[in-house]
Design a protein around this motif. Structure first.
Motif, short mmCIF file in Angstrom:
data_model
loop_
_atom_site.label_atom_id
_atom_site.label_comp_id
_atom_site.label_asym_id
_atom_site.label_seq_id
_atom_site.Cartn_x
_atom_site.Cartn_y
_atom_site.Cartn_z
N PRO A 4 -13.94 124.81 68.32
CA PRO A 4 -12.86 123.94 68.78
C PRO A 4 -12.95 122.59 68.10
CG PRO A 4 -13.97 125.01 70.62
CD PRO A 4 -14.80 125.26 69.41
N ASP A 16 -6.10 124.89 68.14
CA ASP A 16 -6.76 125.52 69.28
C ASP A 16 -5.73 125.95 70.31
OD1 ASP A 16 -9.14 125.01 68.05
OD2 ASP A 16 -9.53 123.15 69.15
N GLN A 58 -3.63 123.57 72.87
CA GLN A 58 -3.95 122.20 72.50
C GLN A 58 -2.77 121.27 72.76
OE1 GLN A 58 -5.58 121.81 68.50
NE2 GLN A 58 -7.08 120.40 69.36
N GLY A 69 -2.33 128.77 69.19
CA GLY A 69 -2.37 127.47 68.52
C GLY A 69 -1.13 127.17 67.72
#
Length: 220
Positions: free
Chosen positions: A29, A64, A67, A98
């Motif tokens: 990450p 990620d 996110q 992501g």
């Protein structure tokens, strides 16, 4: 000297360790992914950047899962009136892969810079510079319009024209055109009808008188 049995045991343990260990190349990450400028007509699956657009959107890949991103766009040289002035900004939550995109955006024609910020970024924000140019090719001042058809003035129908050209009934080709007073057209050589009738009556009377005198002189 190691026995074959001990070598086999060590090999099995080593293989197990390799299979159960975390994959070394897995992306941890943090500062991953990329963001692109896309024309509004470009599909989200495209990974190319388009630095010259009109209506556009921001398209993110490989970040990620889930996110949270904060982004803003600033006016940039050489068209910046005030350098660093923010003209658009918003937040975006990416999906489980992501990936994410903004809604379609628009800005006045000019040069701009995108700043893409998220938790775990390293160093400066991801950024992209781009131009917006929505000026359409100037249309001709006026498309040539079809010239108005010069239709002849309405004319009388052939039957009406022929009837108006034909001589009046009872008149000779040489007779004068009918006047507007309503009098009947004269015939022949134009002599008065009454005068001719009077001359004829006189001739008949004179003939009768001569025959009467002739009979009387002959003693009939």
């Amino acid at each position: 000297m190691r026995t074959p049995a001990r070598v086999g045991v060590l090999a099995a343990v080593f293989s197990t360790a390799l299979l159960t260990a975390p994959v070394a190349h897995a992306t941890p990450p943090g500062d991953n992914g990329t963001v692109k400028i896309h024309d509004a007509s470009t599909g989200e699956e495209s990974r190319r950047n388009e630095p010259h657009v009109c209506t556009f959107y921001l398209d993110a890949f490989g970040f990620d899962a889930g996110q949270q991103v904060d982004w803003h766009i600033e006016v940039w040289a050489p068209t910046a009136g005030t350098k660093g002035e923010t003209v658009l900004s918003d937040a975006l939550t990416l999906d489980a892969s992501g990936h994410g995109r903004t809604e379609d955006l628009s800005l006045p024609d000019g040069h701009y810079k995108l700043f893409w910020n998220f938790e775990g970024e390293k160093g400066s924000a991801k950024h992209k510079v781009f131009w917006t140019d929505c000026e359409e090719t100037a249309a001709p001042s006026g498309s040539p319009s079809a010239a108005p058809s010069a239709e002849p003035a309405a004319s009388a129908s052939p039957s009406a024209a022929s009837s108006s050209a034909a001589p009046a009934a009872g008149s000779t080709p040489g007779s004068a055109p009918q006047g507007g007073s309503g009098d009947l057209a004269e015939t022949g050589n134009g002599a008065p009808v009454g005068l001719l009738a009077g001359v004829a009556a006189a001739l008949v009377a004179a003939g009768g008188f001569l025959m009467f005198r002739r009979r009387r002189s002959s003693g009939v």
